[in-house]
Design an enzyme around this catalytic site. Structure first.
Site, PDB file in Angstrom:
ATOM      1  N   ARG A 102      33.582  40.382  39.404  1.00 40.84           N
ATOM      2  CA  ARG A 102      33.843  40.348  37.977  1.00 40.84           C
ATOM      3  C   ARG A 102      33.833  38.894  37.504  1.00 40.84           C
ATOM      4  O   ARG A 102      34.138  37.979  38.265  1.00 40.84           O
ATOM      5  CB  ARG A 102      35.220  40.960  37.668  1.00 40.84           C
ATOM      6  CG  ARG A 102      35.244  42.463  37.735  1.00 40.84           C
ATOM      7  CD  ARG A 102      36.568  43.034  37.281  1.00 40.84           C
ATOM      8  NE  ARG A 102      37.659  42.690  38.163  1.00 40.84           N
ATOM      9  CZ  ARG A 102      38.539  41.723  37.962  1.00 40.84           C
ATOM     10  NH1 ARG A 102      38.480  40.972  36.887  1.00 40.84           N
ATOM     11  NH2 ARG A 102      39.499  41.482  38.837  1.00 40.84           N
ATOM     12  N   TYR A 230      26.902  43.888  38.846  1.00 43.27           N
ATOM     13  CA  TYR A 230      28.076  44.060  39.717  1.00 43.27           C
ATOM     14  C   TYR A 230      29.035  45.084  39.092  1.00 43.27           C
ATOM     15  O   TYR A 230      29.352  45.007  37.894  1.00 43.27           O
ATOM     16  CB  TYR A 230      28.809  42.720  39.939  1.00 43.27           C
ATOM     17  CG  TYR A 230      30.154  42.977  40.580  1.00 43.27           C
ATOM     18  CD1 TYR A 230      30.233  43.279  41.940  1.00 43.27           C
ATOM     19  CD2 TYR A 230      31.321  43.034  39.829  1.00 43.27           C
ATOM     20  CE1 TYR A 230      31.447  43.609  42.518  1.00 43.27           C
ATOM     21  CE2 TYR A 230      32.538  43.363  40.405  1.00 43.27           C
ATOM     22  CZ  TYR A 230      32.594  43.647  41.758  1.00 43.27           C
ATOM     23  OH  TYR A 230      33.785  43.989  42.330  1.00 43.27           O
ATOM     24  N   LYS A 239      36.726  49.215  34.370  1.00 36.02           N
ATOM     25  CA  LYS A 239      37.596  48.180  33.796  1.00 36.02           C
ATOM     26  C   LYS A 239      37.407  48.088  32.284  1.00 36.02           C
ATOM     27  O   LYS A 239      38.362  47.856  31.547  1.00 36.02           O
ATOM     28  CB  LYS A 239      37.307  46.829  34.449  1.00 36.02           C
ATOM     29  CG  LYS A 239      37.486  46.815  35.966  1.00 36.02           C
ATOM     30  CD  LYS A 239      38.878  47.176  36.376  1.00 36.02           C
ATOM     31  CE  LYS A 239      39.090  47.003  37.866  1.00 36.02           C
ATOM     32  NZ  LYS A 239      40.426  47.433  38.276  1.00 36.02           N
ATOM     33  N   HIS A 259      46.625  49.445  35.078  1.00 39.60           N
ATOM     34  CA  HIS A 259      45.942  49.116  36.334  1.00 39.60           C
ATOM     35  C   HIS A 259      46.841  49.588  37.487  1.00 39.60           C
ATOM     36  O   HIS A 259      47.439  48.775  38.193  1.00 39.60           O
ATOM     37  CB  HIS A 259      45.729  47.596  36.373  1.00 39.60           C
ATOM     38  CG  HIS A 259      44.796  47.131  37.433  1.00 39.60           C
ATOM     39  ND1 HIS A 259      44.756  45.823  37.848  1.00 39.60           N
ATOM     40  CD2 HIS A 259      43.844  47.771  38.164  1.00 39.60           C
ATOM     41  CE1 HIS A 259      43.832  45.685  38.785  1.00 39.60           C
ATOM     42  NE2 HIS A 259      43.270  46.848  38.990  1.00 39.60           N
ATOM     43  N   SER A 281      44.526  42.805  41.620  1.00 39.52           N
ATOM     44  CA  SER A 281      43.296  43.148  42.333  1.00 39.52           C
ATOM     45  C   SER A 281      43.364  42.647  43.770  1.00 39.52           C
ATOM     46  O   SER A 281      43.897  41.563  44.035  1.00 39.52           O
ATOM     47  CB  SER A 281      42.089  42.500  41.643  1.00 39.52           C
ATOM     48  OG  SER A 281      42.034  42.915  40.307  1.00 39.52           O
ATOM     49  N   CYS A 283      45.065  43.541  46.331  1.00 39.49           N
ATOM     50  CA  CYS A 283      46.394  43.433  46.968  1.00 39.49           C
ATOM     51  C   CYS A 283      46.773  44.726  47.675  1.00 39.49           C
ATOM     52  O   CYS A 283      47.962  45.001  47.877  1.00 39.49           O
ATOM     53  CB  CYS A 283      47.451  43.068  45.949  1.00 39.49           C
ATOM     54  SG  CYS A 283      47.609  41.295  45.692  1.00 39.49           S
ATOM     55  N   ASP A 308      43.353  53.165  41.355  1.00 36.31           N
ATOM     56  CA  ASP A 308      43.154  51.925  40.596  1.00 36.31           C
ATOM     57  C   ASP A 308      43.659  51.994  39.157  1.00 36.31           C
ATOM     58  O   ASP A 308      44.154  51.002  38.648  1.00 36.31           O
ATOM     59  CB  ASP A 308      41.669  51.564  40.595  1.00 36.31           C
ATOM     60  CG  ASP A 308      41.390  50.139  40.149  1.00 36.31           C
ATOM     61  OD1 ASP A 308      42.166  49.247  40.533  1.00 36.31           O
ATOM     62  OD2 ASP A 308      40.405  49.917  39.427  1.00 36.31           O
ATOM     63  N   ARG A 400      31.972  46.126  48.610  1.00 39.01           N
ATOM     64  CA  ARG A 400      32.654  47.316  48.091  1.00 39.01           C
ATOM     65  C   ARG A 400      32.100  48.607  48.658  1.00 39.01           C
ATOM     66  O   ARG A 400      30.937  48.666  49.071  1.00 39.01           O
ATOM     67  CB  ARG A 400      32.465  47.373  46.567  1.00 39.01           C
ATOM     68  CG  ARG A 400      33.059  46.205  45.808  1.00 39.01           C
ATOM     69  CD  ARG A 400      34.530  46.385  45.638  1.00 39.01           C
ATOM     70  NE  ARG A 400      35.186  45.239  45.025  1.00 39.01           N
ATOM     71  CZ  ARG A 400      36.248  45.353  44.232  1.00 39.01           C
ATOM     72  NH1 ARG A 400      36.749  46.518  43.939  1.00 39.01           N
ATOM     73  NH2 ARG A 400      36.839  44.282  43.756  1.00 39.01           N
TER      74      ARG A 400
HETATM   75  C1  OXD Z   1      39.639  45.061  40.575  1.00 34.03           C
HETATM   76  C2  OXD Z   1      38.934  46.286  41.043  1.00 34.03           C
HETATM   77  O1  OXD Z   1      39.029  43.981  40.532  1.00 34.03           O
HETATM   78  O2  OXD Z   1      39.588  47.332  41.101  1.00 34.03           O
HETATM   79  O3  OXD Z   1      40.821  45.171  40.229  1.00 34.03           O
HETATM   80  O4  OXD Z   1      37.734  46.213  41.333  1.00 34.03           O
HETATM   81 MN    MN Z   2      41.473  47.194  40.163  1.00 33.37          MN
END
Ligand code: OXD
Ligand code: MN
Length: 620
Positions: A102, A230, A239, A259, A281, A283, A308, A400
């Protein structure tokens, strides 16, 4: 524009001479669309006029379509088939190396005034953004196919669900959206003749960071994204819609777009308690959402509703109900292993699109942390031969997997329920080496919002050169809040007025370290012990100790049996050090000043109250 009856050769003729567009066969001059909805047809026509694609493909979301588009993507080199015997339906995508994450600095909230976007977002005036991006989109799809991707965020028919139409020139996006959302005819059917849908436009352009912009127009319920391919920038349902536009819609309509993962904790007696949790993100949200309780917790089970994003609304019963708007997982691959998340490994064994992972000679996938010893040879994420001696990462650190949630062995049976699940506890989590204890329960809603508003993570030396600088990430929404942060926190506070049975709010920190730099808590499945205390507190059936900053478990309150943690380490992990908290609370002034004049006074008062209590030497 003309159109016929659905399923009987509906025709959409666009202003460019001789062009008409269809479901299925893109070469057919006169073919049918999937809808008669005039708003959808007008949107597609207007954007096609701007982008000038050679073909338009209306995605119906069928299995047959998936097979056909996948074959086309393989022919075009966009997808590389993995070992179909061992990983049926799995493919690898390699992105442009300049386009792997991102791009927060290129992400804009385009509200009429800068103040509406607030101090924590990049802002561009809507007119300026539309005109700048119109210039970039002009003719951008010449020689390409425009995919019309209708999708639902949320279970079909859910009163909490929202509809979007993404127009994209990326076949990778079209295929990934089918995994991440309820995509195709189902969305058009739910929309019917309505005009209430998010208008999304995406073009890869030439994948050049100089022409990369992710622009959100909350007032128009529109998203324009260009120059990237991406996921986080281009799977517009995730998002962009589910969080940035969603949070704005939530403020205006009286709900919350967060989130947060959503999980169910099943007790041996068969009681399920639903919990939503926000972590920044990367974590470990996906790991937490799919956690396998340790052997000691025989009969306990964690099931996943979402990993998420959560959309939360007040139900008629006065509780907070949550849906997961997504239908797939776009998870970080590195670090996913049989130890950290066996359920994720099982999930990605079929029908998964991987991006920027490494490939084994046998056509399987690998990434750092998957196995302790790396394979002797691999093809790295950029397609180059790799050995452990290469001195570089085989998989990109932000590589990913994009996998259907239906593959998850511990998927909650409620994951598809249009009503969602009732939330009994909300968890906020940061990554803090000091100060924040293993778990802390807030005194009340406002205090809980304060804990969420101030959560953060310490930067590491490797990332910034400065150790111990805390990056505040309120509710893990810093990059995802679609409007002013102070207003967002005020919305959280206001929500309390309509929730007669509010969830309890907790703060957790799996990352606290000892003076000599060791993690004090093992994490992963052992987090179940903390989760059980949280669930028990939510049901008011376990004790705790009051401190000036919240409730913490005492030794006997948390089940620590068969755990390789000394009682000294546990005490250190759960300890509230008032001297550290004094520093923390004083430092928070700067963060609150940064949020600016819209910060709710109740949060500043909460800060001062906690500070005053600590300064008076009460409790601890
Ligand atoms: C983030 C994702 O960046 O879930 O939070 O991809
Ligand atoms: Mn996320």
């Amino acid at each position: 524009m003309t159109r016929g009856g659905r399923g009987q050769g509906a025709v959409v003729v666009l202003p460019r001479a001789g062009r008409s567009f269809a479901r299925g066969d893109e070469d057919d001059e006169m073919t049918s669309a999937l809808t008669e909805n005039p708003h959808v047809l007008a949107f597609v026509a207007e954007m096609a006029k701007l982008c000038q694609p050679d073909r338009i493909h209306w995605c119906d979301g069928s299995e047959e379509e998936r097979r056909r588009l996948t074959a086309q993507a393989v022919d075009a080199g966009v997808l590389i088939p993995l070992n179909q015997k061992k990983m049926p339906g799995c493919y690898l995508h390699r992105s442009n190396p300049n386009d792997v994450a991102r791009v927060e600095h290129l992400t804009f909230i385009c509200t009429p005034t800068r103040e509406e976007a607030g101090s924590t977002n990049n802002w561009m005036a809507p007119d300026q953004a539309y005109s700048k991006l119109r210039g970039l989109f002009d003719g951008s799809m010449k020689g390409r196919t425009m995919y019309v991707v209708p999708y639902i965020m949320g279970p079909a028919g859910s009163p909490m669900a929202k509809i979007g139409i993404e127009l994209t020139d990326s076949i990778y996006v079209a295929l990934s959206m089918r995994v991440m959302t309820r995509m195709g005819q189902v969305a058009l059917d739910m929309l019917g003749g309505g005009d209430d849908f998010n208008r999304g436009l995406h073009s890869m352009l030439d994948i050049n960071p100089d022409r990369r912009f992710i622009c959100h127009f909350p007032q128009d319920n529109a998203i324009w994204s260009c120059g990237s391919n991406y996921g986080g920038n281009v799977l517009l349902g995730k998002k962009c819609l589910a969080l940035r536009i969603g949070s704005y819609l939530g403020k205006t309509e009286g709900w919350l777009a967060e989130h947060m993962l959503i999980l169910g904790v099943e007790s041996p007696e068969g009681q399920t308690t639903y919990v939503a949790a926000a972590f920044p993100s990367a974590c470990g949200k996906t790991n937490f959402a799919m956690m396998i309780p340790p052997a000691r917790f025989n009969g306990w089970r964690v099931t996943t509703v979402g990993d998420d994003i959560a959309w939360l609304r007040v139900g008629e019963d006065g509780r907070l109900w949550a849906i997961n708007p997504e239908s797939g997982y776009f998870g970080v691959a590195p670090g996913t292993s049989a130890l950290s998340n066996p359920n994720a490994l099982a999930t990605v064994r079929k029908d998964t699109i991987f991006t920027n992972v490494a490939m084994t000679p046998d056509g399987e996938v690998w990434w750092e942390g998957m196995t302790e010893v790396p394979p002797p040879e691999l093809i790295d994420w950029q397609g180059r031969p790799w050995t452990p001696q290469s001195g570089e990462k085989a998989a990109h650190p932000n590589s990913r997997f994009c996998a259907p949630m239906a593959n998850n062995p511990v998927l909650s049976k409620m994951a598809d329920d249009p009503a969602g699940v009732p939330i009994s506890a909300i968890i906020f989590g940061g990554r803090r080496a000091t100060t924040v204890p293993l778990v802390l329960q807030s005194f009340h809603w406002t205090h809980g919002v304060f804990l969420g508003a101030t959560m953060g993570s310490e930067t590491t030396a490797a990332a910034t050169g400065k150790v111990g600088v805390v990056r505040r990430d309120p509710m893990a929404m810093l990059p995802f809040c679609g409007y002013d942060m102070g207003e967002y926190l005020a919305h959280w506070l206001r929500m309390r007025g309509s929730i007669s049975h509010p969830p309890k709010i907790f703060l957790v920190n799996w990352f606290r370290k000892s003076g000599d730099g060791r993690f004090l808590w093992p994490g992963f499945g052992e987090n179940m012990r903390v989760l059980k205390w949280i669930v028990d507190r939510a049901h008011v059936r376990v004790g705790g100790r009051e401190t000036p900053v919240g409730w913490v478990p005492r030794q006997g309150d948390l089940d620590l049996s068969f755990l390789n943690v000394t009682s000294d380490d546990f005490d250190a992990a759960a300890h509230v050090d008032t001297a550290e908290w004094q520093v923390e609370l004083e430092a928070l002034k700067e963060w609150f000043d940064h949020i600016g004049p819209t910060l709710p006074p109740a949060l500043e008062l909460q800060r001062r109250l906690m500070l005053a209590i600590i300064q008076a030497g009460v409790g601890g």
